[in-house]
Design an enzyme around this catalytic site. Structure first.
Site, PDB file in Angstrom:
ATOM      1  N   ASN A 180      -3.921 102.448 -40.807  1.00 40.78           N
ATOM      2  CA  ASN A 180      -4.971 102.330 -41.820  1.00 40.78           C
ATOM      3  C   ASN A 180      -5.399 100.861 -41.882  1.00 40.78           C
ATOM      4  O   ASN A 180      -4.659 100.025 -42.383  1.00 40.78           O
ATOM      5  CB  ASN A 180      -4.400 102.810 -43.161  1.00 40.78           C
ATOM      6  N   TRP A 181      -6.584 100.590 -41.373  1.00 45.45           N
ATOM      7  CA  TRP A 181      -7.019  99.189 -41.292  1.00 45.45           C
ATOM      8  C   TRP A 181      -7.507  98.643 -42.627  1.00 45.45           C
ATOM      9  O   TRP A 181      -7.755  97.438 -42.756  1.00 45.45           O
ATOM     10  CB  TRP A 181      -8.137  99.035 -40.266  1.00 45.45           C
ATOM     11  N   LYS A 182      -7.727  99.517 -43.600  1.00 48.72           N
ATOM     12  CA  LYS A 182      -8.234  99.080 -44.911  1.00 48.72           C
ATOM     13  C   LYS A 182      -9.526  98.255 -44.715  1.00 48.72           C
ATOM     14  O   LYS A 182     -10.305  98.582 -43.830  1.00 48.72           O
ATOM     15  CB  LYS A 182      -7.138  98.310 -45.668  1.00 48.72           C
ATOM     16  N   HIS A 221      -5.416 107.501 -51.393  1.00 44.82           N
ATOM     17  CA  HIS A 221      -4.567 106.327 -51.128  1.00 44.82           C
ATOM     18  C   HIS A 221      -4.339 105.572 -52.440  1.00 44.82           C
ATOM     19  O   HIS A 221      -5.235 105.513 -53.288  1.00 44.82           O
ATOM     20  CB  HIS A 221      -5.238 105.421 -50.092  1.00 44.82           C
ATOM     21  N   GLU A 237      -4.491 102.599 -53.228  1.00 44.60           N
ATOM     22  CA  GLU A 237      -5.508 101.589 -53.561  1.00 44.60           C
ATOM     23  C   GLU A 237      -6.773 102.250 -54.109  1.00 44.60           C
ATOM     24  O   GLU A 237      -7.452 101.693 -54.964  1.00 44.60           O
ATOM     25  CB  GLU A 237      -5.799 100.710 -52.330  1.00 44.60           C
ATOM     26  N   GLU A 266       3.876 107.318 -49.997  1.00 43.05           N
ATOM     27  CA  GLU A 266       3.787 105.859 -49.943  1.00 43.05           C
ATOM     28  C   GLU A 266       4.146 105.268 -51.300  1.00 43.05           C
ATOM     29  O   GLU A 266       3.279 105.187 -52.194  1.00 43.05           O
ATOM     30  CB  GLU A 266       2.359 105.434 -49.575  1.00 43.05           C
ATOM     31  N   GLY A 326       2.384  96.899 -48.528  1.00 41.34           N
ATOM     32  CA  GLY A 326       1.924  95.526 -48.328  1.00 41.34           C
ATOM     33  C   GLY A 326       2.876  94.479 -48.900  1.00 41.34           C
ATOM     34  O   GLY A 326       2.526  93.315 -49.002  1.00 41.34           O
ATOM     35  N   SER A 339       5.095  99.198 -45.640  1.00 42.42           N
ATOM     36  CA  SER A 339       5.766  98.163 -44.849  1.00 42.42           C
ATOM     37  C   SER A 339       6.497  98.707 -43.613  1.00 42.42           C
ATOM     38  O   SER A 339       7.583  98.226 -43.274  1.00 42.42           O
ATOM     39  CB  SER A 339       6.702  97.335 -45.735  1.00 42.42           C
ATOM     40  N   GLY A 355      -0.205 100.154 -42.593  1.00 47.98           N
ATOM     41  CA  GLY A 355      -1.308  99.279 -42.969  1.00 47.98           C
ATOM     42  C   GLY A 355      -1.257  97.982 -42.166  1.00 47.98           C
ATOM     43  O   GLY A 355      -1.687  97.931 -41.007  1.00 47.98           O
ATOM     44  N   GLY A 356      -0.676  96.943 -42.763  1.00 49.60           N
ATOM     45  CA  GLY A 356      -0.645  95.601 -42.166  1.00 49.60           C
ATOM     46  C   GLY A 356      -0.251  95.566 -40.694  1.00 49.60           C
ATOM     47  O   GLY A 356      -0.917  94.913 -39.874  1.00 49.60           O
TER      48      GLY A 356
HETATM   49  P1  PGA Z   1       1.476  98.565 -45.413  1.00 53.31           P
HETATM   50  O1  PGA Z   1       0.403  99.606 -45.995  1.00 53.31           O
HETATM   51  O2  PGA Z   1       1.972  99.119 -44.101  1.00 53.31           O
HETATM   52  O3  PGA Z   1       0.686  97.288 -45.233  1.00 53.31           O
HETATM   53  O4  PGA Z   1       2.560  98.447 -46.416  1.00 53.31           O
HETATM   54  C1  PGA Z   1       0.620 100.992 -45.924  1.00 53.31           C
HETATM   55  C2  PGA Z   1      -0.552 101.758 -46.486  1.00 53.31           C
HETATM   56  O5  PGA Z   1      -1.131 101.324 -47.487  1.00 53.31           O
HETATM   57  O6  PGA Z   1      -0.927 102.805 -45.950  1.00 53.31           O
END
Ligand code: PGA
Length: 251
Positions: A10-12, A95, A97, A167, A173, A213, A234-235
């Protein structure tokens, strides 16, 4: 039950069109020949079309969200049909966020799942407790509500392509991955909950991803857990080499 692992990046809010194409070219080479794991990328909306033009066959695309209506006066929104037209197979829905910053409630999440199913996009329902929920011992009641409300009024056949991503908000993150004990406990709880809401067979074939993470150094131990069927990253998905190591977790 054989559940094909699904590793999703997930590149956000990262990567414009040219950066997305550059990534996909590099990443495509790095994961050439990987077919025992389903690989998924979720670039921003604006990159989906060019990403698809450059995507090799063993990489699928997902949107990071979608809107519930197909068209109309909804400034700033993207419809399920538009997402599908770019070549996406999946849509990430709910998600944390989106829940925290952009107003996704359980009932809106439910409608977004319905919208994705209506055009044949596979929904990835994201759920997770906050640090406060965990401290107050509310983890399971929070997850229970997110799953029941998110999936309310759907049949098993509506949800045949459903994926759930657990999650924990406190692990996203932050570099703080949930312990393998926590992850296995929650995933098996979720599989039991789905079995209660539907049938055993349905719950047995459902893929439940972990997110928060995930990185090359912890992916194998997470993937070794009985009820973990993949990862939402994500990251660590932003760098093609790093993400390719996660995809190739089997070594
Ligand atoms: P992260 O994000 O790997 O940066 O913790 C995961 C996500 O939000 O899907």
């Amino acid at each position: 039950m054989d559940r094909k692992p699904l590793i999703a990046g997930n590149w956000k809010l990262n990567k414009n069109c040219s950066e997305s194409v550059e990534y996909i070219k590099k990443f495509g080479e790095l994961v050439k020949g990987v077919n025992d794991v389903e690989i998924l990328l979720a670039p921003p909306f604006t990159s989906l079309y060019v990403a698809n033009e450059n995507c090799p066959d063993n990489i699928n695309l997902s949107s990071q969200d979608l809107y519930i209506n197909e068209n109309g006066a909804y400034t700033g929104q993207i419809s399920p049909g538009m997402v599908l037209e770019t070549g996406c197979k999946y849509a990430i829905i709910g998600h944390s966020e989106m829940r925290q910053f952009f107003g996704d409630t359980d009932s809106l999440v439910n409608e977004k799942i319905k919208a994705s199913i209506s055009v044949g996009l596979k929904p990835i329902l994201c759920i997770g407790e906050t640090e406060k929920d965990r401290d107050l011992n509310n983890t399971f009641s929070v997850l229970d509500k997110q799953v029941r409300k998110g999936l309310e009024s759907f049949s098993e056949s509506d949800l045949k392509d459903l994926v759930i991503a657990y999650e924990p908000v406190w692990a996203i993150g932050t570099g703080k991955t949930a312990t393998i004990e926590i992850v296995q406990e929650v995933h098996s709880y979720l599989r039991d909950l789905i079995a209660k809401m539907f049938h055993n067979e349905f719950s047995e074939q459902l893929r439940i991803l972990y997110g928060g993470s995930v990185k090359p150094s912890n992916v194998s131990e997470l993937m070794n857990l009985e009820d973990v069927d993949g990862a939402l990253v994500g990251g660590a998905s932003l760098d093609p080499l790093e993400f390719s190591k996660i995809v190739k977790f089997k070594g």
